[in-house]
Design an enzyme around this catalytic site. Structure first.
Site, short mmCIF file in Angstrom:
data_model
loop_
_atom_site.label_atom_id
_atom_site.label_comp_id
_atom_site.label_asym_id
_atom_site.label_seq_id
_atom_site.Cartn_x
_atom_site.Cartn_y
_atom_site.Cartn_z
N ASN A 108 1.01 -0.95 0.43
CA ASN A 108 0.04 -0.16 -0.30
C ASN A 108 0.70 1.40 0.01
O ASN A 108 1.78 1.28 0.57
CB ASN A 108 -1.02 -0.08 1.42
CG ASN A 108 -1.92 1.39 1.13
OD1 ASN A 108 -2.17 1.55 0.51
ND2 ASN A 108 -1.91 1.89 2.27
N HIS A 110 0.82 5.05 1.70
CA HIS A 110 0.06 5.83 2.95
C HIS A 110 0.97 7.31 2.85
O HIS A 110 1.90 7.04 2.73
CB HIS A 110 0.33 5.10 3.92
CG HIS A 110 -0.42 6.19 4.60
ND1 HIS A 110 -2.00 6.30 5.11
CD2 HIS A 110 -0.05 6.58 6.17
CE1 HIS A 110 -2.73 6.56 5.87
NE2 HIS A 110 -1.17 7.24 6.86
N SER A 137 4.97 6.89 2.11
CA SER A 137 5.40 5.31 2.59
C SER A 137 4.70 4.57 1.99
O SER A 137 3.57 4.31 1.80
CB SER A 137 5.37 5.70 4.63
OG SER A 137 5.42 6.39 5.05
N ASP A 146 -2.31 0.26 8.42
CA ASP A 146 -1.01 1.24 7.83
C ASP A 146 0.03 0.52 8.77
O ASP A 146 0.80 1.69 8.87
CB ASP A 146 -1.36 2.53 7.98
CG ASP A 146 -2.64 2.79 7.17
OD1 ASP A 146 -3.28 2.55 6.02
OD2 ASP A 146 -3.28 3.59 7.41
#
Ligand code: GRF
Length: 217
Positions: A108, A110, A137, A146
């Site tokens: 992912n 973020h 990030s 996260d």
């Protein structure tokens, strides 16, 4: 070897576009084999369709609960046979079973320097705290929101007079360099997930690598 990427989106799709551009330029040795959205009519889908990418809508509102949605998503992902599942502005939490099934292959991006500011409203919170450095990030997805090991980060300065919008735009711009660079480290095998941590060249990453961004507007 060209890696296979499945990209999951919910909205605008600017990171998806940056990934597609990096593949086209040969900077990312990968091919986007599927784009899956959790809602119809998103800009991300239009961007992918315009480039001839196979897109699928898995409408979350048509599934009775998260587990049913996750099962359907898992089936689609298996059909696409991706090496990596790339969340790019995908606004749904994935359940623990799906995360476990794709652990180490699920990443992912973020908009903060994790572990600072997980969750929503990252730019607003960074401004309220008066930080002078903010950023983005790329991390492996684990069941914790996260909270998975960070692969790579990029910093941006917070400038006097910045509002949420200005800061968000500056972060988004570095995201477009950061995501392809981090994905290239993953598809090349330089960075990998092992025992709950990120490893780079066989060594546990003590600190995430920071991407040098030549000039940040
Ligand atoms: C980005 O800011 C990303 O960090 C966050 O959602 C946003 C997605 O933007 N996870 P886009 O859809 O890629 O334009």
């Amino acid at each position: 070897m060209t890696a296979r990427l499945a990209v999951l989106v919910s909205g605008r799709g600017s990171n998806l576009e940056a990934i597609l551009d990096a593949c086209a330029r040969g900077e990312l040795s990968a091919e986007v084999v599927a784009v899956i959205a959790d809602r119809p009519g998103t800009r991300a889908l239009k961007r992918a369709e315009a480039r001839g990418i196979a897109v699928e809508v898995l409408d979350a509102s048509r599934h009775p609960d998260r587990a049913a949605f996750d099962r359907a998503l898992d089936a689609r992902l298996h059909a696409a046979r991706p090496d990596l599942v790339v969340l790019a502005g995908f606004m749904r939490m994935l359940g623990p079973e799906l995360v476990a099934a794709w652990l180490g292959r699920l990443v992912n991006i973020h908009p903060s320097l994790l572990p600072a500011y997980p969750g929503l409203g990252t730019h607003r919170r960074a401004l309220a705290d008066g930080v002078t450095v903010h950023g983005a990030s790329v991390h492996f997805v684990t069941p914790e929101l996260d909270g998975g090991p960070v692969v790579m980060q990029a910093e941006v300065p917070v400038r006097p007079g910045d509002d949420e919008r200005a800061l968000a735009a500056r972060v988004l711009e570095v995201e477009h360099a950061l995501y392809p660079a981090a994905l290239q480290r993953l598809v090349s095998g330089q960075v990998a997930f092992r025992d709950g941590a990120a490893y780079c060249d066989g060594r546990r990453l003590a600190r995430p690598e920071r991407l040098r961004v030549a000039e940040v507007a």
